[in-house]
Design a protein around this motif. Structure first.
Motif, PDB file in Angstrom:
ATOM      1  N   GLY A 141       0.817  -1.281   0.086  1.00 32.46           N
ATOM      2  CA  GLY A 141      -0.040   0.016   0.139  1.00 32.46           C
ATOM      3  C   GLY A 141       0.953   1.233   0.022  1.00 32.46           C
ATOM      4  O   GLY A 141       0.319   2.439  -0.083  1.00 32.46           O
ATOM      5  N   GLY A 142       2.063   1.258   0.131  1.00 32.95           N
ATOM      6  CA  GLY A 142       3.179   2.360   0.029  1.00 32.95           C
ATOM      7  C   GLY A 142       3.111   2.921   1.496  1.00 32.95           C
ATOM      8  O   GLY A 142       2.627   2.626   2.498  1.00 32.95           O
ATOM      9  N   TRP A 143       3.988   3.843   1.304  1.00 34.90           N
ATOM     10  CA  TRP A 143       4.421   4.679   2.537  1.00 34.90           C
ATOM     11  C   TRP A 143       3.255   5.600   3.062  1.00 34.90           C
ATOM     12  O   TRP A 143       2.582   6.181   1.921  1.00 34.90           O
ATOM     13  N   THR A 144       3.224   5.903   4.371  1.00 32.16           N
ATOM     14  CA  THR A 144       2.314   7.183   4.689  1.00 32.16           C
ATOM     15  C   THR A 144       2.983   8.201   5.352  1.00 32.16           C
ATOM     16  O   THR A 144       4.008   8.069   5.695  1.00 32.16           O
ATOM     17  N   ALA A 145       2.269   9.516   5.285  1.00 32.96           N
ATOM     18  CA  ALA A 145       3.296  10.490   5.990  1.00 32.96           C
ATOM     19  C   ALA A 145       3.685   9.970   7.617  1.00 32.96           C
ATOM     20  O   ALA A 145       4.604  10.612   7.847  1.00 32.96           O
ATOM     21  N   ASP A 146       2.743   9.309   8.125  1.00 36.74           N
ATOM     22  CA  ASP A 146       3.331   8.911   9.538  1.00 36.74           C
ATOM     23  C   ASP A 146       4.666   8.082   9.381  1.00 36.74           C
ATOM     24  O   ASP A 146       5.261   8.028  10.512  1.00 36.74           O
ATOM     25  N   ASP A 147       4.828   7.250   8.297  1.00 37.45           N
ATOM     26  CA  ASP A 147       6.079   6.513   8.478  1.00 37.45           C
ATOM     27  C   ASP A 147       7.233   7.212   8.140  1.00 37.45           C
ATOM     28  O   ASP A 147       8.207   6.914   8.619  1.00 37.45           O
ATOM     29  N   LEU A 148       7.332   8.749   7.866  1.00 36.00           N
ATOM     30  CA  LEU A 148       8.386   9.219   7.525  1.00 36.00           C
ATOM     31  C   LEU A 148       9.395   9.516   8.547  1.00 36.00           C
ATOM     32  O   LEU A 148      10.550   9.270   8.626  1.00 36.00           O
ATOM     33  N   ASP A 149       9.103   9.421   9.934  1.00 37.75           N
ATOM     34  CA  ASP A 149      10.014   9.588  11.113  1.00 37.75           C
ATOM     35  C   ASP A 149      10.522   8.166  11.515  1.00 37.75           C
ATOM     36  O   ASP A 149      11.395   8.216  12.200  1.00 37.75           O
ATOM     37  N   SER A 150       9.916   7.006  10.864  1.00 31.01           N
ATOM     38  CA  SER A 150      10.273   5.710  11.439  1.00 31.01           C
ATOM     39  C   SER A 150      10.952   4.773  10.269  1.00 31.01           C
ATOM     40  O   SER A 150      11.430   3.764  10.537  1.00 31.01           O
ATOM     41  N   ILE A 151      11.118   5.273   9.064  1.00 30.35           N
ATOM     42  CA  ILE A 151      11.814   4.581   7.974  1.00 30.35           C
ATOM     43  C   ILE A 151      13.432   4.557   8.423  1.00 30.35           C
ATOM     44  O   ILE A 151      13.815   5.775   8.266  1.00 30.35           O
ATOM     45  N   PRO A 152      13.857   3.350   8.485  1.00 30.22           N
ATOM     46  CA  PRO A 152      15.409   3.261   8.812  1.00 30.22           C
ATOM     47  C   PRO A 152      16.251   3.928   7.668  1.00 30.22           C
ATOM     48  O   PRO A 152      16.038   3.554   6.523  1.00 30.22           O
ATOM     49  N   GLY A 153      17.386   4.689   8.178  1.00 29.43           N
ATOM     50  CA  GLY A 153      18.297   5.094   6.932  1.00 29.43           C
ATOM     51  C   GLY A 153      17.901   6.203   5.990  1.00 29.43           C
ATOM     52  O   GLY A 153      19.038   6.456   5.137  1.00 29.43           O
ATOM     53  N   LEU A 154      16.844   7.026   6.484  1.00 30.59           N
ATOM     54  CA  LEU A 154      16.459   8.123   5.419  1.00 30.59           C
ATOM     55  C   LEU A 154      17.455   9.292   5.753  1.00 30.59           C
ATOM     56  O   LEU A 154      17.797   9.478   6.853  1.00 30.59           O
ATOM     57  N   PRO A 155      18.018   9.668   4.743  1.00 28.54           N
ATOM     58  CA  PRO A 155      18.711  11.006   4.798  1.00 28.54           C
ATOM     59  C   PRO A 155      17.825  12.190   5.337  1.00 28.54           C
ATOM     60  O   PRO A 155      16.750  12.013   5.134  1.00 28.54           O
ATOM     61  N   SER A 156      18.627  12.991   6.287  1.00 26.27           N
ATOM     62  CA  SER A 156      17.749  14.238   6.632  1.00 26.27           C
ATOM     63  C   SER A 156      17.200  14.960   5.569  1.00 26.27           C
ATOM     64  O   SER A 156      17.846  14.938   4.649  1.00 26.27           O
TER      65      SER A 156
END
Length: 181
Positions: free
Chosen positions: A5-20
């Protein structure tokens, strides 16, 4: 790998390894490219002027996102929000109803997002004031396109284009020189 179903806005803080400074638009992730000197100098100029003119009950925010919907969490270059919207040191985003002003300095790798996609989404989310900043004809100085929300259509109307000096009364009075050193 995105979840079913894809990413949601709430996922943004918990996706590991994302650049700032990763943004989410329509469920897609966008990473910030290295910034040009023009972009950083313009951002500094605007941030300083906003901090100098902002009323005491408002706060100038940089490098934070606004959650516009289930799959949209862009990061305007600058936002002005009420101090009362601050929830603590772990806060990572602001609700669009609290954004008094959103500012985007157009970057070469995100021209369509900064000119078309984000303003459309900001307007639909009800953000009342938006500034789009671009290079002037010389390519060395900023010019500011000032927009106000038409609440009946939830679209922006241009209320001014400023080259050498920006002077507005909405969302609060500000007069500033737009010349970069």
């Amino acid at each position: 790998m995105p979840p079913s179903g894809g990413w949601t806005a709430d996922d943004l803080d918990s996706i590991p390894g994302l650049p700032s400074h990763t943004e989410m638009i329509d469920g897609g992730l966008f990473f910030v490219s290295p910034q040009t000197d023009f972009h950083m100098a313009t951002l500094w100029l605007l941030e300083y002027a906003l901090r100098t003119h902002v009323p005491e009950d408002l706060y100038v925010v940089r490098e934070m996102t606004t959650k516009l919907g289930e799959r949209d969490r862009p990061e305007p270059d600058l936002m002005v929000v009420p101090r009362s919207a601050r929830t603590g040191s772990n806060q990572t985003s602001y609700d669009p109803k609290d954004v008094v002003l959103a500012v985007e300095v157009v970057s070469s790798e995100s021209v369509d997002r900064d000119r078309i996609v984000k303003p459309r989404k900001y307007a639909r989310a009800g953000i009342k004031n938006f500034w789009r900043v671009e290079r002037d004809q010389s390519g060395d100085q900023p010019m500011v396109f000032v927009y106000e929300l038409d609440p009946s259509t939830r679209t922006y109307a241009v209320s001014g284009i400023f080259h050498d000096q920006l002077k507005v009364t909405v969302p609060f009075p500000i007069a500033m020189d737009l010349k970069l050193p």
